[in-house]
Design a protein around this motif. Sequence first.
Motif, mmCIF file in Angstrom:
data_model
loop_
_atom_site.group_PDB
_atom_site.id
_atom_site.type_symbol
_atom_site.label_atom_id
_atom_site.label_comp_id
_atom_site.label_asym_id
_atom_site.label_seq_id
_atom_site.Cartn_x
_atom_site.Cartn_y
_atom_site.Cartn_z
ATOM 1 N N LEU A 193 21.321 -6.814 71.338
ATOM 2 C CA LEU A 193 20.089 -7.222 70.670
ATOM 3 C C LEU A 193 20.261 -7.119 69.159
ATOM 4 O O LEU A 193 20.564 -6.052 68.633
ATOM 5 C CB LEU A 193 18.921 -6.344 71.119
ATOM 6 C CG LEU A 193 17.578 -6.603 70.420
ATOM 7 C CD1 LEU A 193 17.073 -8.017 70.700
ATOM 8 C CD2 LEU A 193 16.541 -5.565 70.839
ATOM 9 N N PHE A 194 20.070 -8.234 68.464
ATOM 10 C CA PHE A 194 20.013 -8.262 67.010
ATOM 11 C C PHE A 194 18.553 -8.457 66.609
ATOM 12 O O PHE A 194 17.873 -9.347 67.124
ATOM 13 C CB PHE A 194 20.844 -9.421 66.449
ATOM 14 C CG PHE A 194 22.335 -9.220 66.520
ATOM 15 C CD1 PHE A 194 23.052 -8.817 65.398
ATOM 16 C CD2 PHE A 194 23.024 -9.431 67.703
ATOM 17 C CE1 PHE A 194 24.428 -8.638 65.456
ATOM 18 C CE2 PHE A 194 24.403 -9.257 67.773
ATOM 19 C CZ PHE A 194 25.104 -8.859 66.653
ATOM 20 N N ILE A 195 18.072 -7.611 65.707
ATOM 21 C CA ILE A 195 16.706 -7.721 65.201
ATOM 22 C C ILE A 195 16.788 -7.999 63.704
ATOM 23 O O ILE A 195 17.397 -7.238 62.957
ATOM 24 C CB ILE A 195 15.907 -6.430 65.453
ATOM 25 C CG1 ILE A 195 15.834 -6.125 66.958
ATOM 26 C CG2 ILE A 195 14.497 -6.557 64.878
ATOM 27 C CD1 ILE A 195 15.160 -4.802 67.285
ATOM 28 N N GLN A 208 24.731 -17.491 62.977
ATOM 29 C CA GLN A 208 24.632 -17.516 64.436
ATOM 30 C C GLN A 208 25.989 -17.770 65.081
ATOM 31 O O GLN A 208 26.325 -17.167 66.105
ATOM 32 C CB GLN A 208 23.634 -18.603 64.862
ATOM 33 C CG GLN A 208 23.363 -18.666 66.361
ATOM 34 C CD GLN A 208 22.423 -17.568 66.833
ATOM 35 O OE1 GLN A 208 21.941 -16.756 66.046
ATOM 36 N NE2 GLN A 208 22.167 -17.537 68.127
ATOM 37 N N THR A 209 26.788 -18.644 64.476
ATOM 38 C CA THR A 209 28.112 -18.942 65.026
ATOM 39 C C THR A 209 28.999 -17.706 65.034
ATOM 40 O O THR A 209 29.694 -17.429 66.017
ATOM 41 C CB THR A 209 28.789 -20.067 64.216
ATOM 42 O OG1 THR A 209 27.975 -21.237 64.271
ATOM 43 C CG2 THR A 209 30.170 -20.389 64.780
ATOM 44 N N ASP A 210 28.971 -16.953 63.938
ATOM 45 C CA ASP A 210 29.773 -15.725 63.846
ATOM 46 C C ASP A 210 29.301 -14.687 64.864
ATOM 47 O O ASP A 210 30.125 -13.983 65.472
ATOM 48 C CB ASP A 210 29.669 -15.135 62.440
ATOM 49 C CG ASP A 210 30.191 -16.068 61.373
ATOM 50 O OD1 ASP A 210 31.408 -16.128 61.183
ATOM 51 O OD2 ASP A 210 29.356 -16.747 60.743
ATOM 52 N N ILE A 211 27.994 -14.576 65.025
ATOM 53 C CA ILE A 211 27.445 -13.611 65.987
ATOM 54 C C ILE A 211 27.906 -13.949 67.395
ATOM 55 O O ILE A 211 28.426 -13.089 68.132
ATOM 56 C CB ILE A 211 25.906 -13.584 65.907
ATOM 57 C CG1 ILE A 211 25.453 -12.984 64.573
ATOM 58 C CG2 ILE A 211 25.322 -12.780 67.068
ATOM 59 C CD1 ILE A 211 23.967 -13.125 64.312
ATOM 60 N N ALA A 218 24.605 -12.304 72.865
ATOM 61 C CA ALA A 218 23.644 -11.755 71.912
ATOM 62 C C ALA A 218 22.287 -12.443 72.027
ATOM 63 O O ALA A 218 22.194 -13.647 72.277
ATOM 64 C CB ALA A 218 24.164 -11.894 70.492
ATOM 65 N N THR A 219 21.251 -11.648 71.806
ATOM 66 C CA THR A 219 19.887 -12.147 71.647
ATOM 67 C C THR A 219 19.422 -11.768 70.241
ATOM 68 O O THR A 219 19.587 -10.623 69.828
ATOM 69 C CB THR A 219 18.938 -11.516 72.686
ATOM 70 O OG1 THR A 219 19.334 -11.933 73.994
ATOM 71 C CG2 THR A 219 17.496 -11.926 72.430
ATOM 72 N N VAL A 220 18.857 -12.719 69.525
ATOM 73 C CA VAL A 220 18.363 -12.460 68.170
ATOM 74 C C VAL A 220 16.845 -12.569 68.167
ATOM 75 O O VAL A 220 16.286 -13.594 68.537
ATOM 76 C CB VAL A 220 18.961 -13.449 67.149
ATOM 77 C CG1 VAL A 220 18.410 -13.167 65.749
ATOM 78 C CG2 VAL A 220 20.482 -13.368 67.135
ATOM 79 N N GLU A 221 16.199 -11.489 67.750
ATOM 80 C CA GLU A 221 14.739 -11.465 67.633
ATOM 81 C C GLU A 221 14.376 -11.378 66.143
ATOM 82 O O GLU A 221 14.964 -10.605 65.399
ATOM 83 C CB GLU A 221 14.148 -10.261 68.364
ATOM 84 C CG GLU A 221 14.349 -10.281 69.874
ATOM 85 C CD GLU A 221 13.381 -11.221 70.582
ATOM 86 O OE1 GLU A 221 12.517 -11.820 69.893
ATOM 87 O OE2 GLU A 221 13.483 -11.363 71.806
#
Length: 248
Positions: A193-195, A208-211, A218-221
């Motif tokens: 989880l990335f916040i 986003q590509t690097d993540i 990964a989920t980005v909130e």
Amino acid sequence: MKLNYKIQGKGQPIILLHGLFGNLDNLSILARAFMDDYQIIQVDLRNHGLSPWSDEMNYSLMADDILQLVDALALNDIILVGHSMGGKVAMRLTECISSSIANLIVLDIAPVSYASDSHTNVFKALNTCIASGITDRNAIQNMMNQYLSVPTTQFLLKSYKNEGWLFNFKAIEQHYEEIRGWQEIPPYRQPVLFIRGSKSNYMRDEYQTDILAQFPYATVETVEGANHNVHYEKPQHVINLIRDWITS
């Protein structure tokens, strides 16, 4: 390196890792929210807080410091929460102890190298204060406000105690290229989880590509209205996101 840390509560361990120029108290909002149900371990990273100072500083060494703490406390099934620099340390730990990590939550930082001028004014302010030899807190605050926003000055002054800085500014400045930088790691094929704060520049859409290259699940909130210190500005929102993630 044997780090300074604080433990509260019992249960599954949550390790909280602070950001650059911070200390273990910076994530106390999260510690208080989870200490009734989990064992909370707040850590001073090397060259910060009450942990030892060293002339060497990079993410491999900082991850190894945490690994030593994990071994010393015989921890397993760990929930890692890291903000900013601490988030990079947490990400680096996926190379070392992936089997011991139950959950990884990264607060407003991406696995990328940032611009070399990200902390230019912070370095100017600190160099000016240190060179002046002034130790009076109010005088230092006034001097720093010439370079920095009031919230940034207030954040830095949390690490000014007994007429001295709790962080090793010389080592941080010397190794800033490594701290702002990043060496790509093998893909960590577990949910992460990335916040991010909607107003922050640390988690831009183009990252986003690097993540996903390094954290494919990964989920980005996004927390609307928050800047880089997302957990401080919108604590309940961040607490709810973390709680939902680790209990789902």
